[in-house]
Design an enzyme around this catalytic site. Structure first.
Site, PDB file in Angstrom:
ATOM      1  N   LEU A  50     -15.827  13.599 -86.394  1.00 41.54           N
ATOM      2  CA  LEU A  50     -14.819  14.472 -86.992  1.00 41.54           C
ATOM      3  C   LEU A  50     -15.141  14.490 -88.478  1.00 41.54           C
ATOM      4  CD1 LEU A  50     -12.158  16.126 -86.722  1.00 41.54           C
ATOM      5  CD2 LEU A  50     -10.943  14.038 -87.309  1.00 41.54           C
ATOM      6  N   GLY A  76     -13.773   5.265 -89.688  1.00 41.57           N
ATOM      7  CA  GLY A  76     -12.744   4.888 -90.654  1.00 41.57           C
ATOM      8  C   GLY A  76     -12.917   5.577 -91.985  1.00 41.57           C
ATOM      9  N   ILE A 290       9.210  16.979 -84.523  1.00 40.06           N
ATOM     10  CA  ILE A 290       9.316  17.319 -83.106  1.00 40.06           C
ATOM     11  C   ILE A 290      10.633  16.814 -82.549  1.00 40.06           C
ATOM     12  CG2 ILE A 290       8.056  15.224 -82.370  1.00 40.06           C
ATOM     13  CD1 ILE A 290       6.963  17.057 -80.023  1.00 40.06           C
ATOM     14  N   THR A 339       8.031   0.953 -74.456  1.00 41.54           N
ATOM     15  CA  THR A 339       8.466   1.646 -75.677  1.00 41.54           C
ATOM     16  C   THR A 339       7.323   2.430 -76.321  1.00 41.54           C
ATOM     17  OG1 THR A 339       9.755   1.385 -77.706  1.00 41.54           O
ATOM     18  CG2 THR A 339       8.083  -0.283 -77.303  1.00 41.54           C
TER      19      THR A 339
END
Length: 563
Positions: A50, A76, A290, A339
């Site tokens: 990327l 990184g 969102i 969670t």
């Protein structure tokens, strides 16, 4: 944010092995490369790129003329690479931030190299001249890395475990795949056969220490008062936090920010917008919220966006749309923690929107603040300030299994790069060095010191500055019905009572105690059978009788009066 993959001493056909590396292609949608190592035909690097810094020379493995025997694959960002380059007068060949690793390693060796890096990273550095392989990962594990090592010395490494589970090797017994420990480096001897032997594993930094790179930082040594004057402390917190955001502006791609309307993401977004104007970025900062139409998060985020003047996007989703992506989310997370999965659905959907509908690629977020500043509601029940401080450290050491894992995988699934200023080394080291009593909830409000530090500045609206903690997975939906309730109701019919009775036998390690947990574990085992040990325990509140990780189930939870 990229995907790295490497094999040392493969017994099998390399072209077949390389197909495994394609499972992490989402981490680097711009380009990919496989490269064999000179003289070691059974050793290989794989890289999915990327492009964020140095569009021209950014492909990996990185090799430069000065060090023809070194090969570097890393994922990184090194925020202090320019500072270190000037400090030590290194002669750079590229504009890549990762090139600093090669120069530091050459001059100081791997331990000092790793400890001088201010940033987030996972690296694989091969030195063929000395026949050594070096592997390392940042302090909090913000960047992921997994390791497979067989008894006979075959080593495989990958950003995500899914790139290793189908790797084949000559041994009859299955090899364990383990997360590489954050804040550590490991050194291997590379044998003529391409196989390796581990000779050193060492921690180079922990969250309680001032980092070694602090002496070269752009923020000077902080003024410290013997009496610990609170105004000076708050000024230091502000300076370090602003510096943490500023150094993370390093990018050639557009920057955006997740904004839930909670304290943490609001401080990040507001500081980001302020600094973007100062640095004259050629575009407005986009913020992304969102939730369902009447979710407290969406309403709060809208207030913040209006206040700071960001280009704001609201992504709405229905419970059905959320439930629909749960299986995809579990595949990307490589976790069955309850969670974590609940909170990941919203982050996964908003990341999908960002990738499809905008040109923002570098995404800021508020992860890490709750762990550093004792932000979870259960901290109100801590028996002593010392116990609270110790639990804060525990949470930070476990971030790589929970919040940091969620934040990385949900954004990486859509080719985005995440940046988390609250986990800046200087900021965390300073905050954790403060007296235990100073960091606990005060006047019934968690994160009191952090809030006080930004009081009266007008950076974010006052009602947001003092807004109580609302878990991301709860705040996305209305107060009338939490997101976790929708999930539980849906999954109730997916798991029968007989399954639950046999849960302890079927899953003796971390057995699921609810039908929701059973469903997640079942889905996890489909993709990653026998790999339950990746999670040491479920995330749960402490010091309070809790049967569910959601804050809304706790007796001390109070909804905001105006919601």
């Amino acid at each position: 944010m990229c995907g790295i993959w490497a094999l040392f001493g493969s017994d099998e056909c390399m072209s077949v092995q390389c197909t495994c590396a394609m499972k992490i292609a989402h981490r680097g949608p711009d380009a990919f490369r496989f490269e064999n190592v000179n003289g070691f035909t059974n050793c290989c690097f794989g890289f999915h790129r990327l492009a964020i810094v140095d569009q021209l020379y950014g492909m990996q493995p990185l090799r430069i003329k000065k060090f023809p025997y070194m090969w570097l694959c890393y994922n990184g960002e090194i925020y202090n690479h320019q500072t270190l380059r000037k400090q030590f007068e290194f002669d750079y060949q590229t504009k890549m931030d990762g090139e600093i690793l090669l120069h530091l390693y050459d001059r100081f060796g791997v331990k000092k190299m790793a400890s001088l890096l201010d940033g987030v990273f996972a690296f694989i550095l091969l030195d063929t001249a000395n026949r050594k392989v070096h592997v390392g990962r940042d302090t909090y594990g913000v960047r992921p890395l997994f390791k497979l090592l067989t008894d006979d010395g075959f080593l495989a490494l990958c950003s995500e475990a899914k790139g290793l589970i189908d790797i084949t090797h000559g041994m009859g017994t299955p090899a364990s795949i383990v997360p590489f420990p954050p804040g550590h480096f490991e050194v291997f001897d590379l044998k003529p056969s391409g196989k390796v032997q581990s000779i050193q594993m060492e921690q180079f930094h922990c969250c309680r220490q001032q980092p070694s790179h602090a002496i070269y930082d752009t923020v000077e040594k902080l003024p410290i008062s013997k009496s610990l004057d609170e105004e000076l402390v708050k000024s230091n917190i502000r300076n370090l936090f602003e510096n943490a955001v500023r150094k993370r502006l390093m990018a050639h791609r557009r920057i955006g920010c997740l904004l839930s309307g909670g304290l943490d993401s609001s401080l990040v977004a507001a500081t980001l917008v302020k600094l973007a104007k100062e640095e004259k970025l050629p575009y407005p900062i986009q913020t992304f919220a969102i939730g369902s139409d009447d979710s407290p998060d969406v309403l709060a985020a809208r207030k913040v966006a209006n206040h700071i003047g960001s280009e704001h996007h609201e992504v709405t989703f229905t419970a059905e749309e959320g439930i629909e992506v749960v299986k995809e989310v579990i595949f990307h997370l490589e976790s069955y923690d309850v969670t974590t999965i609940r909170a990941s659905v919203g982050m996964y959907l908003v990341s999908k929107y960002i990738r499809q509908k905008t040109d923002s690629v570098v995404i800021f977020s508020g992860e890490g603040s709750d762990e550093v500043t004792q932000g979870y509601i259960y901290f109100h029940k801590a028996p002593t300030p010392k116990a609270a401080a110790e639990d804060s450290i525990r949470l930070m050491e476990e971030l790589y299994m929970f919040d940091v894992l969620r934040a990385d995988r949900t954004t990486a699934a859509h080719g985005l790069e995440l940046r988390v200023p609250f986990l800046d080394h200087r900021f965390t080291a300073y905050y954790l060095s403060l007296p235990d009593e100073m960091r606990v909830p005060r006047d019934g409000v968690e994160k009191h010191l952090l809030r006080e530090s930004f009081k009266g500045l007008g950076l974010i609206p006052d009602e947001i500055l003092w807004r109580r903690k609302e878990a991301f997975s709860d705040g996305m939906t209305s107060l009338k019905k939490s997101w976790y309730t929708y999930l539980q109701e849906h999954l109730e019919s997916m798991v029968n009572d007989e399954d639950m009775e046999e849960a302890y036998k079927r899953f003796p390690y971390n057995p699921p105690r609810t039908k929701e947990a059973y469903y997640y574990r079942q889905e996890f085992e489909k993709h990653y059978p026998g790999r339950a040990q990746w999670l040491s325990h479920y995330w749960m509140p402490r010091w309070i009788d809790a049967i569910d990780p959601s804050a809304r189930t706790l007796s001390i939870y109070k909804a905001e009066k105006d919601q």
